[in-house]
Design an enzyme around this catalytic site. Structure first.
Site, PDB file in Angstrom:
ATOM      1  N   SER B  18       0.855  -1.193   0.000  1.00  0.00           N
ATOM      2  CA  SER B  18       0.000   0.000   0.000  1.00  0.00           C
ATOM      3  C   SER B  18       0.885   1.235   0.000  1.00  0.00           C
ATOM      4  O   SER B  18       1.696   1.412  -0.913  1.00  0.00           O
ATOM      5  CB  SER B  18      -0.950  -0.076   1.195  1.00  0.00           C
ATOM      6  OG  SER B  18      -1.920   0.931   1.128  1.00  0.00           O
ATOM      7  N   HIS B  45      -2.869  -0.841  -3.334  1.00  0.00           N
ATOM      8  CA  HIS B  45      -4.008   0.067  -3.130  1.00  0.00           C
ATOM      9  C   HIS B  45      -3.791   1.338  -3.941  1.00  0.00           C
ATOM     10  O   HIS B  45      -2.794   2.025  -3.759  1.00  0.00           O
ATOM     11  CB  HIS B  45      -4.124   0.447  -1.640  1.00  0.00           C
ATOM     12  CG  HIS B  45      -4.454  -0.722  -0.769  1.00  0.00           C
ATOM     13  ND1 HIS B  45      -4.105  -0.790   0.545  1.00  0.00           N
ATOM     14  CD2 HIS B  45      -5.113  -1.872  -1.042  1.00  0.00           C
ATOM     15  CE1 HIS B  45      -4.533  -1.936   1.060  1.00  0.00           C
ATOM     16  NE2 HIS B  45      -5.142  -2.611   0.113  1.00  0.00           N
ATOM     17  N   ASP B 138      -4.842  -4.255   5.827  1.00  0.00           N
ATOM     18  CA  ASP B 138      -5.248  -5.200   4.778  1.00  0.00           C
ATOM     19  C   ASP B 138      -4.110  -6.195   4.558  1.00  0.00           C
ATOM     20  O   ASP B 138      -2.938  -5.828   4.627  1.00  0.00           O
ATOM     21  CB  ASP B 138      -5.539  -4.430   3.475  1.00  0.00           C
ATOM     22  CG  ASP B 138      -6.230  -5.298   2.432  1.00  0.00           C
ATOM     23  OD1 ASP B 138      -6.827  -6.328   2.789  1.00  0.00           O
ATOM     24  OD2 ASP B 138      -6.173  -4.925   1.236  1.00  0.00           O
TER      25      ASP B 138
END
Lengths: 274, 196
Positions: B18, B45, B138
């Site tokens: 991310s 992401h 995540d």
């Protein structure tokens, strides 16, 4: 519990849903179905998917709850604004040559795309000569689509999308805000028929000029994708249009030859004559 | 299932990153040799309205094919697949890929958990997964699922990561994961699939 057992339970549950209620998810892409069913099992408080199957087989009131997990997708009004811009600028000029039009929103879920297209057709002066068919397999989603009520906090995104799609009016012309909800005007659904239809088990029901079916094919396996695309081809009028999701394609379809690219970047296809 | 020593030949790699993903992936993916035999599936992401800029960037830097994953395409060795922005990427049992617009998971679509959990199902102990830099959690549940399925779990060394929240959450969920620097991950992955 071993994953192989969970996979077997899922297969049995899907078979049970088909034989008992004629809802056929057996050819849905399995990885996503598995996520949803495991989520349903955990959130509804069942120890196993088999226990959930036992319940749904004997208690029909369980079916809608399970369908909500299996079918409802989250969408937005004017999702992928460039798609709607392409319809507006490239497809609707062709449709304007017809005295009457039929548009099919296949897998309409909770209706965001239905209202988007209704607004687009109003803005382009085609609404009054168009009949829209909004179909889904989930009766609760269809009811929500027909109600046309959305949480007010989603409206900012809808409005932004609408503007980016080349909207000629203000989205606020079409809804009334009250108690944290936006209620869309019933004039938008005067010419919409909401109806239960399955791309898996049902057949052609009218001759369409435009079919919009976005982000539904990705939930199907290849053979089922082929069935649905074949159904679309057979449902389209001569030179009718088909719009798919931005990551969907006819490239690998058995029916690829039945269509030509119309707006390739937006996955808008036109029926090719045999 | 612990450490970085696969019990059975690796079949696929999954990577999640991310905040700070660009630099982290640039340290790993261009290092993979042209002969690399495994598919690499990556979730980064990115904001939903933006196209995935990682693909064109890495295409110029990698010796392998780099592409955005397409719905129902079979995974092929020596290819790096990125999840498209605003879609989850999943692996089917037959090793093909599928996309979904299901609700975001951990506020993310694509979600690392969704890729890792489905890949763990499909590849079992043949899967190698790495959680890199990121400012959320995540991937933690996904890495745990991967390890439970017998796969090889790797976490970027939080002390050296651009953002340590994601590696720390992954380690908390999956304490048996091997902790490695980006360079170590690059050389470990490069060694996979070569004669042993």
């Amino acid at each position: 519990m071993p994953e192989a057992v969970v996979d077997l339970e899922i297969q049995l549950l899907l078979e049970a849903l088909y034989q008992r209620y004629h809802y056929d998810f057996r050819h849905y892409a399995r990885a996503s179905i598995k996520r949803r069913l495991v989520q349903a099992r955990d959130q509804l408080g069942y120890a196993t998917i088999s226990a959930m199957q036992d319940r749904v087989l004997h208690d029909a009131s369980m079916l809608p709850r399970l369908l909500d997990y299996l079918t409802v997708q989250v969408s937005e009004m004017f999702r992928d604004p460039t798609y709607f811009r392409a319809l507006r600028e490239k497809v609707l000029p062709h449709l304007k040559t017809y005295p009457s039009l039929k548009v099919w929103i296949a897998g309409s879920s909770t209706g965001e795309e239905v209202y988007s297209l209704a607004i687009l057709f109003k803005e382009e002066g085609l609404y009054d000569r168009t009949l829209f068919y909004a179909t889904d397999i989930n009766p609760e989603a269809l009811a929500a689509a027909e109600a046309g009520v959305y949480a007010l906090d989603r409206i900012r995104k809808f409005t932004e999308n609408h503007q980016k799609s080349g909207g000629r009016s203000s989205l606020s012309d079409y809804y009334t805000a009250a108690y944290g909800r936006a209620v869309f005007d019933k004039s938008l659904r005067e010419r919409v028929v909401f109806s239960d239809h399955s791309l898996v088990t049902d057949a052609v029901f009218a001759e369409m000029h435009l079919i919009s079916c976005r982000n539904v094919m990705i939930y199907f396996d290849r053979p089922l994708q082929d069935r649905a695309i074949g159904l679309f081809r057979d449902s389209l009028a001569r030179k009718g249009f088909l719009g798919l999701g931005s990551k969907e394609s006819l490239r690998f379809s058995a029916h690829a030859g039945g269509f030509s690219d119309f707006v390739p970047g937006e996955k808008i296809y036109q029926r090719r004559e045999p | 299932m612990s450490g970085a020593s696969p019990q059975s030949p690796a079949q696929a790699i999954v990577i999640g990153a991310s905040a700070g993903a660009v630099q982290a992936l640039l340290a790993i993916l261009p290092a993979l040799p042209a002969s690399f035999p495994l598919p690499v599936l990556v979730v980064v992401h990115v904001p939903p309205d933006r196209d995935n800029v990682m693909v064109p960037l890495l295409q110029t830097k990698c010796r392998l094919i780099v592409k955005e994953a397409e719905d129902k395409e079979p995974v092929v060795g020596g290819t790096i697949y990125f999840a498209p922005s605003d879609y989850h990427l999943l692996v089917e049992a037959d090793g093909s890929l599928s996309l979904s617009t299901d609700e975001p998971v951990n506020y993310s679509r694509p979600s690392i958990d969704v890729l890792f959990e489905s890949a763990a199902d499909a590849f079992g102990e043949g899967l190698v997964g790495a959680i890199l830099t990121g400012a959320n959690h995540d991937g933690a549940a996904g890495l745990k699922a991967l390890a439970e399925a017998g796969g090889v779990a790797i976490v970027e060394d939080p002390a050296a990561a651009h953002s340590q929240a994601m590696p720390l959450s992954a380690l908390e969920a999956c304490p048996t994961a091997a902790v490695m620097t980006l360079d170590a991950i690059a050389s470990y992955l490069s060694s996979l699939g070569t004669a042993r």
